[in-house]
Design a protein around this motif. Structure first.
Motif, mmCIF file in Angstrom:
data_model
loop_
_atom_site.group_PDB
_atom_site.id
_atom_site.type_symbol
_atom_site.label_atom_id
_atom_site.label_comp_id
_atom_site.label_asym_id
_atom_site.label_seq_id
_atom_site.Cartn_x
_atom_site.Cartn_y
_atom_site.Cartn_z
ATOM 1 N N ASP A 1 -6.178 -0.607 -4.794
ATOM 2 C CA ASP A 1 -6.052 -1.499 -3.493
ATOM 3 C C ASP A 1 -6.254 -2.159 -2.808
ATOM 4 O OD1 ASP A 1 -4.194 -2.042 -0.907
ATOM 5 O OD2 ASP A 1 -4.175 0.374 -0.758
ATOM 6 N N GLU A 2 -6.022 -3.771 -3.147
ATOM 7 C CA GLU A 2 -7.116 -4.775 -2.329
ATOM 8 C C GLU A 2 -8.599 -3.946 -2.964
ATOM 9 O OE1 GLU A 2 -6.165 -7.295 0.346
ATOM 10 O OE2 GLU A 2 -4.209 -6.079 0.976
ATOM 11 N N THR B 1 0.818 -0.988 0.364
ATOM 12 C CA THR B 1 -0.252 0.338 0.088
ATOM 13 C C THR B 1 0.942 1.427 0.343
ATOM 14 O OG1 THR B 1 -1.650 -1.630 0.932
ATOM 15 C CG2 THR B 1 -1.925 1.515 1.460
HETATM 16 MG MG LIG Z 1 -2.509 -2.552 2.322
#
Ligand SMILES: [Mg+2]
Ligand SMILES: Nc1ncnc2c1ncn2[C@@H]1O[C@H](COP(=O)(O)OP(=O)(O)OP(=O)(O)O)[C@@H](O)[C@H]1O
Lengths: 260, 358
Positions: free
Chosen positions: B159-160, B44
């Motif tokens: 992000d995910e 991240t």
């Molecule tokens: Mg992360």
């Protein structure tokens, strides 16, 4: 189950009586200005006093100014604390609780001592009064806004808006403020109620506000102050009702947003 | 020159600890690269540096020839999709998707046209007037994707994006994300800790560990030819066993008393050194006649049905192995305690670089 219900109702009833009997007595008493019959004479007298409008209007104006200053101070601060400085949140929270720790009398004497004589004489201007009111409003305003900010994901929403090219004005105005509407309103109404009835600051700084006026009337007359109390009760309830009504649409949304 | 270059990027938060360290990557236009790694490895943080939410402590980031290392996030034209969707709760789907164009003062009809175009792409044409709380998680994330694509960003960062969704939707939505990305030819970075996700939708995968890049490569390479023990362990399941080198030139090793052979000769080791070897469970099979490969004898410990495959655990000396075999009704499975012979090709034996001589 049934027994529980009986008790619940009983306690509810006691609560209602505890709350409403004094209120009702005040109301009843306020109706007895003319001997032998119930009239609204006390209300007529109260509302026909030009001083009432003067003081009420004065408080209304300062309440409005206080709200503007308080909002401009609290919303960006609370937002910034959430977005960039979550670590100092406890410290900010503590500062906003000052009015609960330092009594208003102490605060106002401090202000008078500091600003009552040169080089900086502010006691003749309303700045001190506004400043005092803003401080008084802080616990309510900050808490309300803080709760509202907790319900939305401030950081991610801000970043989403940033990545789409938005500037700070757009983010605050289009994204943060609209999602805080309910929270801000509850802060506004609480602050409003406090400022309208505030006595210590207005009295010691010698401003013709509504709080000192009520106090004065109460000392001099019997029936009109009761009438005024009933009126202020109704005003408060109207505010709360308005709050519920305005907040009805957004409550569900912010809950969903908060539950993510 | 590559479209997006991340050059020697590192990041510390205040103190000595490096969240990301010496990160070097070149991404081609239209490529989808995913960052794969365990929690806290810096995926991240790296993504946020590309987005502009964090400033690199060292290094530079260049997009399309322009150094954006210190550019504010709202000037980068980078699209971002978050795990928590992050739709604006006070706006309708259409207003969410049109937000970036509204900010850019695009004319109303142009915004409308683009919004309906995007809603078509994500198969949500009739949903423009809904509010986010009236949508399912999968729908919200599709809207978030459309919103991120609205300004035709130079890079799309995810992000995910699927972590908050349930398994079925995750699989279908990842295929959809991939097809939209390819259809629009958009350059994308996809962060995930789910190896299946990374392997299935990326052109290339960056495996990260403790702030460092472990290996960069196509999914096929990453899975079949991991270069470090970490990658081998993290991607897929793996049997890792230490073995003694018998003949480095011929690639002959002794493993729990049994001789096996690798495909290539071993560099940098000599006879009697210890190395770490790895074999994927699906590369091992029961011995059939006429196979000329590595042979091992073991004792069956357990047999587990995993749907389409059956995982069999057996012991060789003191080492435990897993093997996977496709399930089928004719399968003639051994019983627990049976002695079995298993086989695997020389190619299946990986000798891992790190920890090899431990
Ligand atoms: Mg992360
Ligand atoms: N704002 C911050 N302040 C201090 N440390 C941070 C901050 N953000 C991240 N870190 C640290 O940097 C490291 C990498 O974090 P990062 O969020 O990039 O990990 P990640 O790979 O995305 O993990 P996950 O899969 O859990 O999301 C972690 O050790 C984390 O604690």
């Amino acid at each position: 189950m049934r027994k529980f219900n009986v008790w619940a109702w009983f306690i509810f009833l006691v609560g209602v009586l505890y709350f409403f009997i004094p209120l009702f007595s005040v109301f009843e008493f306020s109706m007895r200005m003319l001997k032998g019959r119930y009239t609204f004479e006390a209300y007529r007298v109260a509302f026909s006093d030009p001083a009432f409008y003067e003081h009420f209007g004065f408080s209304l104006l300062w309440a409005a100014i206080t709200l503007v200053v308080s909002l401009l101070l609290v919303v960006p601060t609370a937002y910034w604390v959430h977005w960039r400085l979550p670590k100092i949140r406890p410290a900010v929270e503590f500062v906003t609780l000052m009015p609960f720790v330092v009594p208003a009398v102490v605060l106002v004497f401090g202000l008078i001592r500091l600003y009552g004589s040169p080089p900086l004489t502010l006691t003749t201007t309303p700045i001190l009064l506004i400043a005092g009111y803003v401080v008084l409003s802080l616990p309510y305003m900050y808490r309300a806004v803080d709760t509202g900010l907790r319900a939305i994901d401030v950081r991610t929403l801000t970043e989403a808006a940033l990545s789409m090219g938005a500037g700070w004005g757009t983010i605050l105005g289009r994204v943060i403020f609209p999602n805080l509407r309910t929270a801000i309103l509850s802060g506004v109404f609480l602050t409003f109620a406090i400022v309208m009835g505030e006595f210590t600051f207005a009295s010691l700084l010698v401003w013709p506000a509504f709080g000192p006026y009520m106090e004065e009337i109460g000392a001099m007359r019997a029936y009109t102050p009761q009438a005024l109390s009933v009126v202020s009760f109704l005003l408060t309830w109207a505010s709360i009702g308005l709050l519920q009504w305005v907040g009805r649409g957004t409550a569900a949304e912010s809950q969903v947003a908060g539950a993510r | 020159m590559a479209y997006l270059t991340i050059n020697g990027v590192g990041k510390t938060f205040g103190s000595q600890h490096w969240a990301v360290r010496d990160f070097n990557l070149e991404i081609e236009r239209g490529e989808l690269v995913s960052f794969l790694g365990p929690s806290g490895c810096g995926k991240t943080t790296t993504l946020r540096m590309v987005a502009g939410f964090e400033t690199p402590t060292t290094g530079t980031i260049v997009v399309d020839g322009e150094d954006i290392t210190n550019q504010p996030p709202n000037q980068r034209n980078v699209g971002m999709v978050f795990q928590s969707y992050a739709l604006f709760p006070n706006m309708t789907v259409a207003d969410n998707v049109g937000f970036g164009m509204m900010v850019a003062h695009k004319p109303k009809d142009e915004i409308q046209k683009r919004v309906s175009e995007l809603l078509d792409i994500i198969h949500m044409a009739g949903f423009g007037n809904r509010f986010p709380h009236q949508l399912s998680g999968g729908q919200q994330q599709r809207v978030a994707l459309a919103r991120a694509l609205a300004l035709s960003p130079r890079v799309l960062l995810l992000d995910e994006p699927l972590s908050a969704l349930d398994a079925k939707i995750r699989v279908s939505l990842r295929a959809e994300i991939r097809s939209i990305q390819q259809q629009l030819g958009i350059t994308a970075i996809y962060v995930t800790h789910d190896q299946e996700e990374a392997l299935s939708l990326s052109d290339r995968v960056v495996v990260m560990n403790a702030g460092r890049m472990e290996q960069v490569g196509a999914p096929f390479e990453i899975y079949n030819f991991p270069t470090t023990e970490f990658v081998a362990q993290f991607v897929g399941t793996l049997n890792t066993v230490s073995a003694d080198v018998v003949d480095p030139k011929e690639g002959i090793l002794r493993l729990e008393g049994q001789q096996i052979q690798t495909l290539e000769s071993l560099d940098g080791v000599k006879a009697n050194d210890k190395v770490l070897t790895a074999i994927r469970p699906e590369r091992i099979s029961f011995l059939a006649d006429g196979e000329k490969a590595n042979l091992m004898e073991g004792v069956i410990q357990s047999i587990t049905f995993l749907g389409s495959i059956v995982r069999i655990q057996f012991q060789v000396g003191n080492a435990e192995f897993h093997m996977d075999t496709f399930n089928n009704p004719q399968l003639d499975l051994p019983k627990i305690g049976d002695k079995v012979q298993v086989t695997f090709s020389r190619r299946a034996v990986l000798v891992l670089t790190s920890g090899g001589t431990a």
